[in-house]
Design a protein around this motif. Structure first.
Motif, PDB file in Angstrom:
ATOM      1  N   ALA A 131       0.838  -1.214   0.000  1.00  0.00           N
ATOM      2  CA  ALA A 131       0.000   0.000   0.000  1.00  0.00           C
ATOM      3  C   ALA A 131       0.866   1.255   0.000  1.00  0.00           C
ATOM      4  CB  ALA A 131      -0.941  -0.010   1.203  1.00  0.00           C
ATOM      5  N   ARG A 132       1.971   1.248   0.762  1.00  0.00           N
ATOM      6  CA  ARG A 132       2.898   2.399   0.767  1.00  0.00           C
ATOM      7  C   ARG A 132       3.491   2.620  -0.623  1.00  0.00           C
ATOM      8  NH1 ARG A 132       4.955  -0.078   5.242  1.00  0.00           N
ATOM      9  NH2 ARG A 132       4.026   0.693   7.133  1.00  0.00           N
ATOM     10  N   LYS A 133       3.904   1.528  -1.268  1.00  0.00           N
ATOM     11  CA  LYS A 133       4.484   1.626  -2.607  1.00  0.00           C
ATOM     12  C   LYS A 133       3.455   2.156  -3.602  1.00  0.00           C
ATOM     13  CE  LYS A 133       4.864  -1.737  -5.361  1.00  0.00           C
ATOM     14  NZ  LYS A 133       4.803  -2.853  -6.132  1.00  0.00           N
ATOM     15  N   ASP A 134       2.247   1.609  -3.584  1.00  0.00           N
ATOM     16  CA  ASP A 134       1.191   2.058  -4.491  1.00  0.00           C
ATOM     17  C   ASP A 134       0.838   3.522  -4.247  1.00  0.00           C
ATOM     18  OD1 ASP A 134       1.150  -0.501  -5.539  1.00  0.00           O
ATOM     19  OD2 ASP A 134      -0.697  -1.099  -4.500  1.00  0.00           O
ATOM     20  N   LEU A 135       0.819   3.933  -2.978  1.00  0.00           N
ATOM     21  CA  LEU A 135       0.532   5.321  -2.629  1.00  0.00           C
ATOM     22  C   LEU A 135       1.617   6.255  -3.160  1.00  0.00           C
ATOM     23  CD1 LEU A 135      -1.173   7.410  -1.119  1.00  0.00           C
ATOM     24  CD2 LEU A 135       0.093   6.819   0.961  1.00  0.00           C
ATOM     25  N   ALA A 136       2.871   5.863  -2.985  1.00  0.00           N
ATOM     26  CA  ALA A 136       3.984   6.695  -3.488  1.00  0.00           C
ATOM     27  C   ALA A 136       3.913   6.818  -5.011  1.00  0.00           C
ATOM     28  CB  ALA A 136       5.326   6.101  -3.061  1.00  0.00           C
ATOM     29  N   ILE A 137       3.597   5.736  -5.698  1.00  0.00           N
ATOM     30  CA  ILE A 137       3.485   5.772  -7.164  1.00  0.00           C
ATOM     31  C   ILE A 137       2.371   6.720  -7.574  1.00  0.00           C
ATOM     32  CG2 ILE A 137       2.802   4.407  -9.183  1.00  0.00           C
ATOM     33  CD1 ILE A 137       4.351   2.051  -7.898  1.00  0.00           C
ATOM     34  N   ALA A 138       1.220   6.618  -6.939  1.00  0.00           N
ATOM     35  CA  ALA A 138       0.075   7.474  -7.290  1.00  0.00           C
ATOM     36  C   ALA A 138       0.390   8.947  -7.015  1.00  0.00           C
ATOM     37  CB  ALA A 138      -1.167   7.035  -6.519  1.00  0.00           C
ATOM     38  N   GLN A 139       1.050   9.222  -5.888  1.00  0.00           N
ATOM     39  CA  GLN A 139       1.417  10.609  -5.569  1.00  0.00           C
ATOM     40  C   GLN A 139       2.404  11.159  -6.590  1.00  0.00           C
ATOM     41  OE1 GLN A 139       2.687   9.865  -1.538  1.00  0.00           O
ATOM     42  NE2 GLN A 139       0.757  10.656  -0.678  1.00  0.00           N
ATOM     43  N   ASN A 140       3.388  10.349  -6.983  1.00  0.00           N
ATOM     44  CA  ASN A 140       4.361  10.785  -7.997  1.00  0.00           C
ATOM     45  C   ASN A 140       3.691  11.006  -9.344  1.00  0.00           C
ATOM     46  OD1 ASN A 140       6.557  10.813  -6.252  1.00  0.00           O
ATOM     47  ND2 ASN A 140       7.105   8.697  -6.687  1.00  0.00           N
ATOM     48  N   GLN A 141       2.772  10.124  -9.724  1.00  0.00           N
ATOM     49  CA  GLN A 141       2.055  10.296 -10.984  1.00  0.00           C
ATOM     50  C   GLN A 141       1.257  11.594 -10.980  1.00  0.00           C
ATOM     51  OE1 GLN A 141      -0.275   6.706 -11.248  1.00  0.00           O
ATOM     52  NE2 GLN A 141       1.208   5.716 -12.598  1.00  0.00           N
ATOM     53  N   LEU A 142       0.592  11.888  -9.881  1.00  0.00           N
ATOM     54  CA  LEU A 142      -0.189  13.110  -9.792  1.00  0.00           C
ATOM     55  C   LEU A 142       0.705  14.333  -9.937  1.00  0.00           C
ATOM     56  CD1 LEU A 142      -2.907  14.472  -9.400  1.00  0.00           C
ATOM     57  CD2 LEU A 142      -2.529  14.356  -6.926  1.00  0.00           C
ATOM     58  N   ARG A 143       1.853  14.343  -9.259  1.00  0.00           N
ATOM     59  CA  ARG A 143       2.794  15.464  -9.387  1.00  0.00           C
ATOM     60  C   ARG A 143       3.263  15.613 -10.833  1.00  0.00           C
ATOM     61  NH1 ARG A 143       4.528  13.923  -4.258  1.00  0.00           N
ATOM     62  NH2 ARG A 143       6.093  12.517  -5.090  1.00  0.00           N
ATOM     63  N   ASP A 144       3.592  14.470 -11.474  1.00  0.00           N
ATOM     64  CA  ASP A 144       4.050  14.511 -12.869  1.00  0.00           C
ATOM     65  C   ASP A 144       2.967  15.062 -13.790  1.00  0.00           C
ATOM     66  OD1 ASP A 144       6.460  13.446 -12.081  1.00  0.00           O
ATOM     67  OD2 ASP A 144       6.037  11.411 -12.816  1.00  0.00           O
ATOM     68  N   TYR A 145       1.720  14.598 -13.626  1.00  0.00           N
ATOM     69  CA  TYR A 145       0.629  15.076 -14.474  1.00  0.00           C
ATOM     70  C   TYR A 145       0.404  16.568 -14.277  1.00  0.00           C
ATOM     71  CZ  TYR A 145      -0.616  10.235 -15.571  1.00  0.00           C
ATOM     72  OH  TYR A 145      -0.601   8.941 -16.012  1.00  0.00           O
ATOM     73  N   GLU A 146       0.414  17.010 -13.020  1.00  0.00           N
ATOM     74  CA  GLU A 146       0.199  18.429 -12.751  1.00  0.00           C
ATOM     75  C   GLU A 146       1.308  19.276 -13.361  1.00  0.00           C
ATOM     76  OE1 GLU A 146      -0.131  18.304  -8.492  1.00  0.00           O
ATOM     77  OE2 GLU A 146      -2.322  18.106  -8.569  1.00  0.00           O
ATOM     78  N   THR A 147       2.541  18.797 -13.311  1.00  0.00           N
ATOM     79  CA  THR A 147       3.665  19.528 -13.897  1.00  0.00           C
ATOM     80  C   THR A 147       3.529  19.587 -15.412  1.00  0.00           C
ATOM     81  OG1 THR A 147       5.104  18.818 -12.098  1.00  0.00           O
ATOM     82  CG2 THR A 147       6.174  19.579 -14.110  1.00  0.00           C
ATOM     83  N   ARG A 148       3.219  18.453 -16.021  1.00  0.00           N
ATOM     84  CA  ARG A 148       3.111  18.416 -17.486  1.00  0.00           C
ATOM     85  C   ARG A 148       1.940  19.221 -18.000  1.00  0.00           C
ATOM     86  NH1 ARG A 148       3.158  12.420 -19.126  1.00  0.00           N
ATOM     87  NH2 ARG A 148       3.790  11.830 -17.066  1.00  0.00           N
ATOM     88  N   LEU A 149       0.792  19.147 -17.328  1.00  0.00           N
ATOM     89  CA  LEU A 149      -0.386  19.859 -17.814  1.00  0.00           C
ATOM     90  C   LEU A 149      -0.265  21.360 -17.617  1.00  0.00           C
ATOM     91  CD1 LEU A 149      -3.216  17.421 -16.755  1.00  0.00           C
ATOM     92  CD2 LEU A 149      -2.426  17.923 -19.062  1.00  0.00           C
ATOM     93  N   GLY A 150       0.522  21.795 -16.662  1.00  0.00           N
ATOM     94  CA  GLY A 150       0.717  23.222 -16.423  1.00  0.00           C
ATOM     95  C   GLY A 150       1.780  23.836 -17.326  1.00  0.00           C
ATOM     96  N   ALA A 151       2.624  23.020 -17.924  1.00  0.00           N
ATOM     97  CA  ALA A 151       3.727  23.535 -18.744  1.00  0.00           C
ATOM     98  C   ALA A 151       3.280  23.707 -20.187  1.00  0.00           C
ATOM     99  CB  ALA A 151       4.904  22.560 -18.682  1.00  0.00           C
ATOM    100  N   SER A 152       3.996  24.599 -20.888  1.00  0.00           N
ATOM    101  CA  SER A 152       3.693  24.780 -22.308  1.00  0.00           C
ATOM    102  C   SER A 152       4.324  23.645 -23.100  1.00  0.00           C
ATOM    103  CB  SER A 152       4.216  26.130 -22.791  1.00  0.00           C
ATOM    104  OG  SER A 152       5.629  26.162 -22.682  1.00  0.00           O
ATOM    105  N   PHE A 153       3.778  23.416 -24.286  1.00  0.00           N
ATOM    106  CA  PHE A 153       4.293  22.366 -25.150  1.00  0.00           C
ATOM    107  C   PHE A 153       5.686  22.770 -25.621  1.00  0.00           C
ATOM    108  CE2 PHE A 153       4.251  20.259 -29.461  1.00  0.00           C
ATOM    109  CZ  PHE A 153       4.384  18.974 -28.970  1.00  0.00           C
TER     110      PHE A 153
END
Length: 184
Positions: A131-153
């Motif tokens: 559960a800790r591993k899955d939680l860390a993966i989900a948190q990292n994915q969310l950070r990555d998505y937020e960074t990518r969606l906020g940045a310009s192409f």
């Protein structure tokens, strides 16, 4: 964008699961030396197996519908059987979370039930780590998505240049088509 919307709920679910598993693991550790309790009475292991065997004999061999049958407590956690129309019974361990494991078709006795309960309880540490591993993966994915969606192409200028060239080519081809139609 869809994953970015779904991940906060997934993270919250994983946090609740980790919290529940951690609570149950702490309960099992705090009550590691407690005797097995069946029907509210505490017994040493040998007597508990005998009392559990009598309790199991009183259960119906076939059930009309699925149902949960409470049996007792081991290491501070409630345990019982989940009986269903289909398949073999499952051992249920309940605390802050509910975990189940099927019994084999051949072994439904008291020793098999207690062993299954112990396997479930002993797996809490591994379940917490997962559960800790899955939680860390989900948190990292969310950070990555937020960074990518906020940045310009990164290739936006190149796409704009290609779009302009395409539009010029379309205009030139349209002019060429019109000129060829006018020629007798």
């Amino acid at each position: 964008r869809r994953k970015q919307r779904e991940l906060p709920a997934e993270i919250a679910r994983l946090e609740r699961r980790l919290d529940a598993l951690t609570q149950d693991m702490a309960t099992a550790q705090a009550h590691a030396r407690d005797p097995i309790s069946i029907n509210g009475h505490a017994y040493d292991e040998k007597t508990a197996l005998e009392v559990l065997a009598m309790r199991l004999k009183a259960l119906p061999t076939a059930v009309q519908g699925s149902r949960k049958v409470p049996l007792g407590q081991v290491r501070g956690l409630r345990f019982g059987l989940f009986l269903s129309l289909l398949g073999s019974p499952e051992v249920v361990v309940e605390g802050a979370t509910t975990r189940m494991t099927p019994l084999s078709r051949d072994h439904h006795g008291p020793r098999a039930i207690i062993n299954a309960v112990e396997r479930i309880i002993d797996a809490y540490e591994m379940q917490c780590a997962t559960a800790r591993k899955d939680l860390a993966i989900a948190q990292n994915q969310l950070r990555d998505y937020e960074t990518r969606l906020g940045a310009s192409f990164p290739h936006d200028a190149y796409v704009t240049e290609l779009t302009g060239l395409r539009d010029q080519l379309k205009a030139a081809l349209a002019n060429t088509a019109n000129e060829s139609v006018d020629i007798p």
